[in-house]
Design a protein around this motif. Sequence first.
Motif, mmCIF file in Angstrom:
data_model
loop_
_atom_site.group_PDB
_atom_site.id
_atom_site.type_symbol
_atom_site.label_atom_id
_atom_site.label_comp_id
_atom_site.label_asym_id
_atom_site.label_seq_id
_atom_site.Cartn_x
_atom_site.Cartn_y
_atom_site.Cartn_z
ATOM 1 N N PHE A 8 0.815 -1.208 0.000
ATOM 2 C CA PHE A 8 0.000 0.000 0.000
ATOM 3 C C PHE A 8 0.857 1.270 0.000
ATOM 4 N N ALA A 9 1.965 1.223 -0.668
ATOM 5 C CA ALA A 9 2.873 2.367 -0.718
ATOM 6 C C ALA A 9 2.328 3.484 -1.596
ATOM 7 N N GLN A 10 1.640 3.139 -2.660
ATOM 8 C CA GLN A 10 1.106 4.179 -3.558
ATOM 9 C C GLN A 10 -0.202 4.722 -2.991
ATOM 10 N N ASP A 11 -0.502 5.970 -3.332
ATOM 11 C CA ASP A 11 -1.702 6.623 -2.829
ATOM 12 C C ASP A 11 -2.972 5.946 -3.324
ATOM 13 N N SER A 12 -2.978 5.468 -4.566
ATOM 14 C CA SER A 12 -4.181 4.802 -5.089
ATOM 15 C C SER A 12 -4.449 3.508 -4.326
ATOM 16 N N ASP A 13 -3.422 2.793 -3.937
ATOM 17 C CA ASP A 13 -3.598 1.567 -3.155
ATOM 18 C C ASP A 13 -4.124 1.874 -1.751
ATOM 19 N N LYS A 14 -3.639 2.982 -1.190
ATOM 20 C CA LYS A 14 -4.133 3.387 0.132
ATOM 21 C C LYS A 14 -5.617 3.741 0.061
ATOM 22 N N ALA A 15 -6.014 4.396 -1.001
ATOM 23 C CA ALA A 15 -7.431 4.755 -1.186
ATOM 24 C C ALA A 15 -8.283 3.505 -1.322
ATOM 25 N N LYS A 16 -7.778 2.510 -2.053
ATOM 26 C CA LYS A 16 -8.520 1.239 -2.187
ATOM 27 C C LYS A 16 -8.669 0.546 -0.838
#
Length: 148
Positions: A8-16
């Motif tokens: 979850f390093a990328q912001d889009s993954d954190k949002a998911k």
Amino acid sequence: MNTIIEIFAQDSDKAKLIIVLITALITISVVMLNHHFQQKRDSKELYRSKIEELYGLSTEYTKNASELLNLMFRNAPNRLGKPPIAFASLGQTFEVDKEVALNKVNNSIVPMKMLCNLYFHDETFNFDSYEPTTFPIINGLVSQNTFK
């Protein structure tokens, strides 16, 4: 733990991840609320059915008590103190009918007591006053040696 951080390093993954967590919380809360409302509905339905059953039992009690009183007055002496004409010919039949009528009244009280003790224990109801032996009319007829 490092693996999860890397995933979850990328912001889009954190949002998911946040969307999945919020969706899971909403789903769990909806299921819990549904269970709560279903339980309340079932409780009300059970309470309603027990009230209907108690009503039916009270109607049966009233019918049986009326039969007992009719039997007593049918066999009670008239104003002159003489038994009715049919009373002498009844003999043992009157005793059997009396016992059957008393048993019916007593047997219709027992399930009412059970229902009240199990489902309506907060309500106060004096069943002793509904026992046939406490009817003032029966005590009067017994004292006149009519109904022993």
